[in-house]
Design a protein around this motif. Sequence first.
Motif, mmCIF file in Angstrom:
data_model
loop_
_atom_site.group_PDB
_atom_site.id
_atom_site.type_symbol
_atom_site.label_atom_id
_atom_site.label_comp_id
_atom_site.label_asym_id
_atom_site.label_seq_id
_atom_site.Cartn_x
_atom_site.Cartn_y
_atom_site.Cartn_z
ATOM 1 N N GLU A 1 84.568 9.436 24.345
ATOM 2 C CA GLU A 1 83.312 8.763 24.020
ATOM 3 C C GLU A 1 83.259 7.328 24.519
ATOM 4 O O GLU A 1 82.179 6.771 24.723
ATOM 5 C CB GLU A 1 83.072 8.854 22.504
ATOM 6 C CG GLU A 1 82.931 10.306 22.072
ATOM 7 C CD GLU A 1 82.503 10.498 20.641
ATOM 8 O OE1 GLU A 1 81.849 11.509 20.359
ATOM 9 O OE2 GLU A 1 82.828 9.639 19.802
ATOM 10 N N GLU B 1 78.558 3.628 24.808
ATOM 11 C CA GLU B 1 79.323 4.816 24.435
ATOM 12 C C GLU B 1 78.480 6.058 24.678
ATOM 13 O O GLU B 1 77.246 5.999 24.690
ATOM 14 C CB GLU B 1 79.757 4.782 22.961
ATOM 15 C CG GLU B 1 80.824 3.765 22.633
ATOM 16 C CD GLU B 1 81.373 3.913 21.213
ATOM 17 O OE1 GLU B 1 81.229 5.017 20.628
ATOM 18 O OE2 GLU B 1 81.931 2.939 20.697
ATOM 19 N N ASN C 1 78.469 9.632 22.811
ATOM 20 C CA ASN C 1 79.024 10.371 21.674
ATOM 21 C C ASN C 1 78.753 11.861 21.824
ATOM 22 O O ASN C 1 77.603 12.286 21.944
ATOM 23 C CB ASN C 1 78.399 9.854 20.373
ATOM 24 C CG ASN C 1 78.787 8.410 20.099
ATOM 25 O OD1 ASN C 1 79.803 8.158 19.471
ATOM 26 N ND2 ASN C 1 77.987 7.463 20.594
ATOM 27 N N PRO D 1 77.381 13.926 16.942
ATOM 28 C CA PRO D 1 76.331 12.898 16.897
ATOM 29 C C PRO D 1 75.440 13.031 15.664
ATOM 30 O O PRO D 1 75.161 14.144 15.188
ATOM 31 C CB PRO D 1 75.537 13.152 18.190
ATOM 32 C CG PRO D 1 76.507 13.832 19.096
ATOM 33 C CD PRO D 1 77.350 14.689 18.204
#
Length: 322
Positions: free
Chosen positions: A123, A280, A282, A286
């Motif tokens: 990530e 980032e 993710n 999430p």
Amino acid sequence: MKIAVLADPLESFKIYKDTTYAMMCEAAARGHELYAFEQHQLVYEAGIVMAHASRIHLTGDSPVWFRRDLPEAMSLYSFDAVLMRKDPPFDMEYIYSTHLLEIAERQGAAVFNKPSAVRNNNEKLSILEFPQFTVPTLVSRDGPQLRSFHAEHRDVIIKPLDGMGGMGIFRVKEDGLNLGAIVETSTKNGTTTIMAQRYIPQIASGDKRILLIGGEIVPYGLARIPQDGEVRGNLAAGGQGVAFELSARDREIASSLAPVLFRRGLLLVGLDIIGDFLTEINVTSPTCFQEICQQTGFNTAGMFVDALERVAESNHNGLQRS
């Protein structure tokens, strides 16, 4: 559809904000069957990846929001969709689970997000594929190199590559106060690789979470705004979540990444953007469905289940043709 959810214990869910709960409610409202199991109930036995899964019945009540049937051993390919919704930390048990889920895929299971894509898209490090959207970044465990990065950029963020919820994030300002101690602690005296980035002042306006579902962009995001002098906007670190309409720059970043990540088998992705910069990507679990829905009325869970139905049907048709 029969949908199995690999998640943390259901008893631990905060249902007023939990994204997996929102997914389950939307799926149940459409008549889909729900099953749930935890990591320790995922097994490989007699050549088959199985789960000791329980049928889940939602009650609509709180705090006892579900009833659970007794678990039974079921092959993962017997489900129309398996949702990997185990929260980080992304430790070795998480990696082992992705390997087992990948074997299950070869046996015909439809797993979302795709296990190999979850494993291969760190990530923090995944943003390095898209340098046109990032601030100056250094990945290293070398103390002098990290100090030189600070000397060049003067105000930097230092963070671990396996952190979650804002844990282990430090800001080092121009005075360099405690830089040596922070570098030593973060790298575990030069044995662990970390990330350093130029500080983005727009964090004061929020660390923006933008969701991609099925290769499409959710039209609203959630700005996680730091509170009480914090540099971290993460909700787990006390940030305040405020929904917003995406800017042109947000859409530029999201539209560039959405098709790339979807082709990798990432049905649901959470981009983190501060100001005009991607920080980032993710992919593990999430969140922010409920906050966006509560503040804007947009049914994020509905968009997710729509996409899940489409992809699961496509997967089913592909297996029939083969």
